[in-house]
Motif scaffolding. Structure first.
Motif, short mmCIF file in Angstrom:
data_model
loop_
_atom_site.label_atom_id
_atom_site.label_comp_id
_atom_site.label_asym_id
_atom_site.label_seq_id
_atom_site.Cartn_x
_atom_site.Cartn_y
_atom_site.Cartn_z
N GLY A 53 0.81 -1.22 0.00
CA GLY A 53 0.00 0.00 0.00
C GLY A 53 0.84 1.27 0.00
N ASN A 54 2.17 1.14 -0.05
CA ASN A 54 3.03 2.33 -0.08
C ASN A 54 3.18 2.82 -1.51
OD1 ASN A 54 3.62 2.12 2.76
ND2 ASN A 54 5.02 0.43 2.22
N LEU A 55 2.97 4.13 -1.69
CA LEU A 55 3.11 4.70 -3.02
C LEU A 55 4.58 4.77 -3.43
CD1 LEU A 55 0.51 7.61 -2.93
CD2 LEU A 55 0.46 5.60 -4.41
N ARG A 56 4.81 4.46 -4.70
CA ARG A 56 6.17 4.55 -5.24
C ARG A 56 6.13 5.24 -6.59
NH1 ARG A 56 8.11 -1.42 -5.36
NH2 ARG A 56 9.65 -0.42 -6.68
N VAL A 57 7.20 5.94 -6.93
CA VAL A 57 7.30 6.54 -8.26
C VAL A 57 7.60 5.41 -9.25
CG1 VAL A 57 8.46 8.23 -9.72
CG2 VAL A 57 8.25 8.65 -7.25
N MET A 58 6.69 5.21 -10.19
CA MET A 58 6.87 4.09 -11.12
C MET A 58 7.34 4.53 -12.49
SD MET A 58 6.18 1.44 -9.37
CE MET A 58 5.62 0.02 -10.26
N ALA A 59 7.02 5.75 -12.87
CA ALA A 59 7.43 6.20 -14.21
C ALA A 59 7.31 7.72 -14.27
CB ALA A 59 6.54 5.56 -15.28
N ALA A 60 8.06 8.32 -15.19
CA ALA A 60 7.97 9.77 -15.41
C ALA A 60 8.48 10.07 -16.80
CB ALA A 60 8.80 10.52 -14.36
N SER A 61 8.00 11.17 -17.37
CA SER A 61 8.41 11.51 -18.73
C SER A 61 9.76 12.21 -18.72
CB SER A 61 7.35 12.42 -19.38
OG SER A 61 7.29 13.65 -18.67
N SER A 62 10.20 12.68 -17.56
CA SER A 62 11.51 13.34 -17.48
C SER A 62 12.06 13.16 -16.07
CB SER A 62 11.38 14.84 -17.79
OG SER A 62 10.64 15.46 -16.77
N GLU A 63 13.36 13.37 -15.94
CA GLU A 63 13.98 13.25 -14.62
C GLU A 63 13.40 14.31 -13.67
OE1 GLU A 63 15.63 10.88 -13.59
OE2 GLU A 63 16.41 11.62 -11.70
N GLN A 64 13.13 15.49 -14.22
CA GLN A 64 12.56 16.56 -13.40
C GLN A 64 11.20 16.14 -12.82
OE1 GLN A 64 11.19 20.06 -15.50
NE2 GLN A 64 12.22 21.40 -14.02
N ALA A 65 10.38 15.51 -13.67
CA ALA A 65 9.05 15.07 -13.21
C ALA A 65 9.20 13.97 -12.17
CB ALA A 65 8.23 14.58 -14.40
N ARG A 66 10.19 13.08 -12.38
CA ARG A 66 10.41 11.99 -11.43
C ARG A 66 10.78 12.56 -10.05
NH1 ARG A 66 13.86 8.33 -9.26
NH2 ARG A 66 15.67 9.56 -9.76
N LEU A 67 11.64 13.56 -10.05
CA LEU A 67 12.06 14.17 -8.78
C LEU A 67 10.90 14.89 -8.09
CD1 LEU A 67 15.61 15.46 -9.76
CD2 LEU A 67 15.03 13.51 -8.30
N LEU A 68 10.03 15.47 -8.92
CA LEU A 68 8.88 16.18 -8.35
C LEU A 68 7.88 15.20 -7.71
CD1 LEU A 68 8.05 19.07 -7.99
CD2 LEU A 68 7.08 19.07 -10.30
N GLU A 69 7.76 14.02 -8.32
CA GLU A 69 6.92 12.97 -7.72
C GLU A 69 7.53 12.51 -6.39
OE1 GLU A 69 3.94 11.83 -8.74
OE2 GLU A 69 4.05 13.31 -10.34
N LEU A 70 8.86 12.27 -6.41
CA LEU A 70 9.55 11.85 -5.19
C LEU A 70 9.39 12.89 -4.09
CD1 LEU A 70 13.07 10.32 -6.02
CD2 LEU A 70 11.22 9.30 -4.68
N PHE A 71 9.46 14.15 -4.50
CA PHE A 71 9.32 15.25 -3.54
C PHE A 71 7.96 15.19 -2.83
CE2 PHE A 71 8.34 19.58 -2.25
CZ PHE A 71 9.53 19.99 -1.66
#
Lengths: 247, 234
Positions: A53-71
């Motif tokens: 049930g823990n959310l994880r970043v699974m995909a992103a269109s750019s590294e910037q978007a991935r970091l923003l999800e992680l944030f």
């Protein structure tokens, strides 16, 4: 590729979860990339809940978007988390004024150059498995048709993922069921082999098999399978298994 | 194409009808739901098969016949992972199953419909439907039979899921004593002839066929040491 062609091929790609090399990260990367190509968004990121049930970043269109999800995950705030929690779309058309709602996320997104955000749930009926975030450099609304399209793509991806999970579960069960049947039958075959070689009855043959398995701290079924498959010499089992075969 | 609303409805009805029912009674429920004369439900692997349920003596005998001969619609449906249909056994199947067809006709069976039990991309067994009259299933019957087969597969998996890993569910372990004897006899013949158990079963089948006896009877004689297949007297 014309937009219509890209659209059609995207739907097919997202729906195709019954392939042997199905990979959820591949699938969601396609979803993120195609959203950026097909709708009026500049970046996309996807969060999906894992088995616990823990959310994880699974995909992103750019590294910037991935970091923003992680944030968002690290700070436990942001539109993607809210869309996942509520199962509803979370839209903010002017992040410059969202400081009160998201005191950490809003300034960070603005700093990255994003002015508006759409977070759409990844869902099938009442089951919500994650959320898709679309980031835009312009403030204001996306065309309504774009929102609907992005949600449709997210829905297809969700169905594929849930379908794949259900399929995988039933395949694991199917393998267990068939293995259990073969094991059970191997025991009968092993009893017959021991009975014939040692000239003892089936009950005594079973005790012999069990005694051997215990003496070697092995499972009865794996000893039987090895014996029947020829990986274990019959005489070894009879020698080691007959010591207290009467008991 | 199966109408999805109707499919959901048929599946729900059959699930309701069979909830909590022992697996041994599933084939009777299939007969009632699908309006056929008989049904047999067989769990299969590449090496083995196990009759889980038969709606009546004849359906059980037809399964036994296919197991004895190693031939028939049910093993074909498993091997091809697709439905195997013979709506007119009398006029259509002579070449298809030359040893199965004559004795099957003698039981009064005229049509056979063998449906694989799918679990994801795996096949775990076969639901075989029998009819006393020749003729194809109606479109609706054919649709419903595929839906019922899916529910049956899910039911078998969910019952097995309750059992510890590696152990066959209690409900499935009470295989007829005769089938256990066939496997014991295979082990004995394997030792007698110095061959593997699969070949030993083939020898037992061949002996049964040549002497016009059932595999179960021959196996019982082997286990009782009244019969050896290595040419020596017991």
């Amino acid at each position: 590729m014309a937009r219509e062609d890209l659209l059609a091929s995207t739907f097919v790609q997202l729906a195709d979860s019954l392939v042997d090399d199905f990979d959820i990260i591949d699938l969601l990367t396609v979803l993120a990339d195609r959203c950026v190509e097909l709708v009026d968004a500049d970046a996309a990121g996807i969060l999906v809940a894992d088995a616990d049930g823990n959310l994880r970043v699974m995909a992103a269109s750019s590294e910037q978007a991935r970091l923003l999800e992680l944030f968002q995950l690290q700070n436990e705030e942001g539109p993607c988390l809210e869309a996942h929690a509520t199962g509803r779309a979370v839209i903010h058309t002017d992040l410059g004024t969202a400081g009160e709602r998201w005191p950490r996320f809003a300034p960070r997104a603005s700093q990255d150059g994003f002015a508006s955000v759409y977070a759409l749930p990844l869902r099938l009926r009442s089951v919500v498995i994650g959320a898709l975030n679309l980031f835009r450099r312009q403030p204001g609304s996306m065309p309504e048709a774009d929102t609907r399209l992005a949600q449709a793509l997210a829905d297809v991806a969700s169905i594929a993922i849930l379908q794949h999970e259900a399929t995988r579960e039933s395949q694991i069960l199917a393998d267990q069921l068939q293995h259990a049947l073969d094991s059970r039958i191997s025991i009968e075959q092993a009893k017959g082999m021991i009975s014939e070689r040692a000239q003892i009855d089936m009950d005594a043959a079973f005790r012999c098999l069990r005694t051997y398995a215990r003496a070697h701290r092995r499972q009865l079924t794996s000893v039987a399978t090895d014996l029947v498959g020829g990986a274990l010499p019959l005489d070894d089992v009879i020698d080691d298994g007959s010591h207290d075969a009467a008991g | 194409m199966v109408n999805s609303d109707r499919a959901a409805q048929v599946a729900a009805q059959f699930r309701q009808r069979t909830a909590g029912l022992p697996l041994a009674q599933l084939s009777e429920a299939c007969v009632e739901a699908l309006h056929v004369s008989g049904a047999g439900l067989t769990l299969m692997t590449r090496r083995n098969s196990l009759l889980v349920s038969s709606s009546d003596g004849r359906s059980g005998a037809l399964d036994e016949l296919q197991f004895s001969l190693g031939e028939g619609p049910s093993p074909d449906a498993f091997a091809h992972q697709a439905p195997v249909v013979e709506p007119d056994l009398e006029h259509g199947a002579g070449d298809r199953w030359p040893t199965f067809t004559p004795p099957a006709l003698e039981t009064g069976t005229r049509g056979v419909f063998a449906l694989p039990l799918n679990a994801g991309t795996r096949v775990i067994g076969v639901l075989t439907l029998y009819r006393d009259t020749a003729g194809a299933l109606t479109g609706r019957q054919a649709d419903d039979s595929l839906i019922v087969a899916d529910v049956v597969a899910q039911t078998m998996l969910s019952r097995q899921a309750l059992s510890p890993s590696g152990v066959l569910a209690e409900e499935l372990s009470t295989d007829g004593v005769h089938r256990a004897e066939v496997h014991q006899a295979s082990g004995m013949v394997a030792v007698q002839l110095g061959i593997d158990v699969t070949d030993a079963l083939a020898r037992i089948r061949a002996h049964s066929y040549a002497t016009d006896r059932s595999v179960a009877d021959v196996a019982a004689d082997i286990v009782a040491r009244r019969l050896r297949l290595d040419g020596t007297d017991s």
